[in-house]
Design a protein around this motif. Structure first.
Motif, short mmCIF file in Angstrom:
data_model
loop_
_atom_site.label_atom_id
_atom_site.label_comp_id
_atom_site.label_asym_id
_atom_site.label_seq_id
_atom_site.Cartn_x
_atom_site.Cartn_y
_atom_site.Cartn_z
N TRP A 1 11.47 0.02 1.48
CA TRP A 1 11.55 1.17 2.39
C TRP A 1 10.64 0.89 3.58
O TRP A 1 9.47 0.59 3.42
CB TRP A 1 11.08 2.43 1.68
CG TRP A 1 11.13 3.67 2.53
CD1 TRP A 1 10.26 4.03 3.52
CD2 TRP A 1 12.07 4.74 2.43
NE1 TRP A 1 10.60 5.23 4.05
CE2 TRP A 1 11.71 5.70 3.40
CE3 TRP A 1 13.19 4.98 1.61
CZ2 TRP A 1 12.43 6.88 3.58
CZ3 TRP A 1 13.89 6.15 1.79
CH2 TRP A 1 13.52 7.09 2.76
N GLY A 2 11.16 1.04 4.74
CA GLY A 2 10.37 0.83 5.96
C GLY A 2 9.89 -0.58 6.09
O GLY A 2 8.76 -0.82 6.44
N VAL B 1 12.13 13.24 -4.85
CA VAL B 1 12.49 12.45 -3.67
C VAL B 1 11.27 11.66 -3.18
O VAL B 1 11.38 10.47 -2.84
CB VAL B 1 13.04 13.35 -2.56
CG1 VAL B 1 13.21 12.56 -1.26
CG2 VAL B 1 14.37 13.97 -2.98
N VAL B 2 10.10 12.30 -3.15
CA VAL B 2 8.89 11.62 -2.68
C VAL B 2 8.49 10.50 -3.63
O VAL B 2 8.08 9.41 -3.19
CB VAL B 2 7.74 12.64 -2.52
CG1 VAL B 2 6.40 11.92 -2.28
CG2 VAL B 2 8.03 13.58 -1.36
N PHE B 3 8.61 10.72 -4.94
CA PHE B 3 8.32 9.65 -5.89
C PHE B 3 9.23 8.44 -5.64
O PHE B 3 8.77 7.29 -5.63
CB PHE B 3 8.52 10.13 -7.34
CG PHE B 3 7.29 10.72 -7.95
CD1 PHE B 3 6.16 9.95 -8.12
CD2 PHE B 3 7.27 12.03 -8.37
CE1 PHE B 3 5.01 10.49 -8.70
CE2 PHE B 3 6.14 12.59 -8.93
CZ PHE B 3 5.01 11.81 -9.10
N GLY B 4 10.52 8.70 -5.45
CA GLY B 4 11.44 7.61 -5.19
C GLY B 4 11.12 6.88 -3.90
O GLY B 4 11.13 5.64 -3.85
N TYR C 1 7.98 4.68 -4.36
CA TYR C 1 8.21 3.45 -5.12
C TYR C 1 8.95 2.42 -4.26
O TYR C 1 8.62 1.23 -4.28
CB TYR C 1 9.01 3.74 -6.39
CG TYR C 1 9.18 2.51 -7.25
CD1 TYR C 1 8.12 2.04 -8.01
CD2 TYR C 1 10.39 1.81 -7.28
CE1 TYR C 1 8.26 0.90 -8.79
CE2 TYR C 1 10.52 0.68 -8.06
CZ TYR C 1 9.46 0.22 -8.80
OH TYR C 1 9.60 -0.91 -9.56
N LEU C 2 9.92 2.88 -3.51
CA LEU C 2 10.63 1.96 -2.62
C LEU C 2 9.70 1.39 -1.56
O LEU C 2 9.82 0.22 -1.17
CB LEU C 2 11.81 2.67 -1.96
CG LEU C 2 12.97 3.08 -2.88
CD1 LEU C 2 14.00 3.88 -2.10
CD2 LEU C 2 13.61 1.86 -3.53
N ASP D 1 0.84 -1.20 0.00
CA ASP D 1 0.00 0.00 0.00
C ASP D 1 0.88 1.25 0.00
O ASP D 1 1.96 1.27 0.59
CB ASP D 1 -0.90 0.02 1.23
CG ASP D 1 -1.92 -1.11 1.21
OD1 ASP D 1 -2.33 -1.51 0.11
OD2 ASP D 1 -2.30 -1.59 2.30
N LEU D 2 0.37 2.27 -0.66
CA LEU D 2 1.09 3.54 -0.66
C LEU D 2 1.03 4.13 0.74
O LEU D 2 -0.05 4.27 1.31
CB LEU D 2 0.45 4.50 -1.67
CG LEU D 2 1.21 5.77 -2.01
CD1 LEU D 2 2.52 5.44 -2.70
CD2 LEU D 2 0.35 6.67 -2.90
N PRO D 3 2.16 4.46 1.33
CA PRO D 3 2.14 4.97 2.70
C PRO D 3 1.51 6.36 2.78
O PRO D 3 1.51 7.12 1.82
CB PRO D 3 3.63 5.03 3.07
CG PRO D 3 4.33 5.19 1.77
CD PRO D 3 3.53 4.40 0.78
#
Length: 247
Positions: free
Chosen positions: A246-247, A233-236, A239-240, A189-191
C-alpha cells in the motif's frame, strides 16, 4: 553475591512481593463479590478463569522486565492494574449474568481499565518515566482487553459473534508481522494515521456500553457491525502498508 547484584535481587523480591500481595487481595475481593452477588460456584469458576488470565499477565510482564525498578514505577503500576482488570473481566466468561450486580461487573471492570488507559501514558510523560516495559504492557493489555471483553459480550449475548472480528484482526495482524519477521521478509514502518487512536477509543467505549445492561440487544447488535467496520478497514490498510503493498 556482589552488592549490585544483591540490590537488584532485593528489588526483584520487592516487586514480586507487591505483585503477589495485590493479586491475592484482588482475587479474594473478586471471589467474595461474585459469591455474594451470585453463588459460591460462580465465584469458584470466576476465580479459575480470572486467575489463569492473570497468571498469563504476570508471566508476560516478568518476561519483559529488565529493570526491577520499572515494575514499581507509578505509570507501569497503573498499566499493570489494567491487566488485572481485564483478567477480572475474563473471569465472567464462566459466570452467567444471574443478578444485576453480576450483569454490571464486566462493564465496570473493562470500563475502569479503559479509563486507566487514559491515565498511564499521561502519567509516564508527566513523571518522565516512559519505559520499554510500559510500552509493551500497554500494547499487550490493549490487545487482551479487545479479546476478553468482546468474548464476554458474545457469551452473554450482548454482542454478535461477528464483532469478534476486531479481536481476530489484532491477533492476525501481529501474527502476520511475526511470520514475515521470522522469514526475513521486509517490514515497513507503520504509517501515521489520524484515525487509528480515535477508532481504538471508539471500540473501547462501545464495548463498555455494550457490556452494560442498558441498551437492548436489538440495538447493540446492528450498531456493533457498523462500529467495527472502520477499524477492520484500518487494520487491513496498516498490514498492506507495512508489507509494502500500500502506498
Amino acid at each position: 553475591m556482589s552488592g549490585g547484584r544483591f540490590t537488584r535481587h532485593r528489588r526483584h523480591v520487592a516487586a514480586a512481593t507487591v505483585a503477589g500481595t495485590v493479586a491475592a487481595g484482588a482475587g479474594i475481593g473478586g471471589w467474595l463479590f461474585v459469591a455474594e452477588a451470585g453463588t459460591r460456584a460462580d465465584a469458584d469458576r470466576w476465580l479459575v478463569v480470572a486467575g489463569a488470565v492473570f497468571a498469563a499477565v504476570v508471566g508476560f510482564a516478568a518476561y519483559h522486565l529488565d529493570d526491577p525498578d520499572d515494575a514499581l514505577a507509578p505509570p507501569n503500576l497503573v498499566t499493570a492494574s489494567r491487566g488485572g482488570l481485564y483478567a477480572a473481566t475474563a473471569g465472567f466468561l464462566a459466570v452467567p449474568p444471574s443478578t444485576p450486580a453480576v450483569a454490571w461487573a464486566p462493564a465496570a471492570c473493562y470500563g475502569t481499565g479503559v479509563a486507566l488507559d487514559l491515565v498511564d501514558g499521561h502519567l509516564a510523560r508527566r513523571l518522565g518515566r516512559t519505559t520499554a516495559l510500559g510500552a509493551r504492557l500497554d500494547l499487550a493489555f490493549d490487545t487482551l482487553g479487545f479479546l476478553v471483553a468482546p468474548l464476554v459480550g458474545v457469551v452473554w449475548g450482548r454482542l454478535p459473534v461477528a464483532y469478534l472480528s476486531i479481536s481476530a484482526a489484532k491477533y492476525a495482524y501481529r501474527a502476520g508481522i511475526g511470520w514475515r519477521r521470522r522469514r526475513g521478509r521486509p517490514i515497513g514502518d507503520l504509517p501515521e494515521s489520524r484515525l487509528r487512536r480515535p477508532l481504538a477509543a471508539l471500540q473501547m467505549g462501545f464495548i463498555t456500553v455494550a457490556l452494560a445492561p442498558v441498551l437492548p440487544v436489538s440495538v447493540v447488535h446492528p450498531v456493533s457491525l457498523v462500529v467495527v467496520a472502520p477499524s477492520l478497514v484500518v487494520f487491513g490498510r496498516d498490514y498492506l502498508a507495512v508489507t509494502g503493498r500500500w502506498g
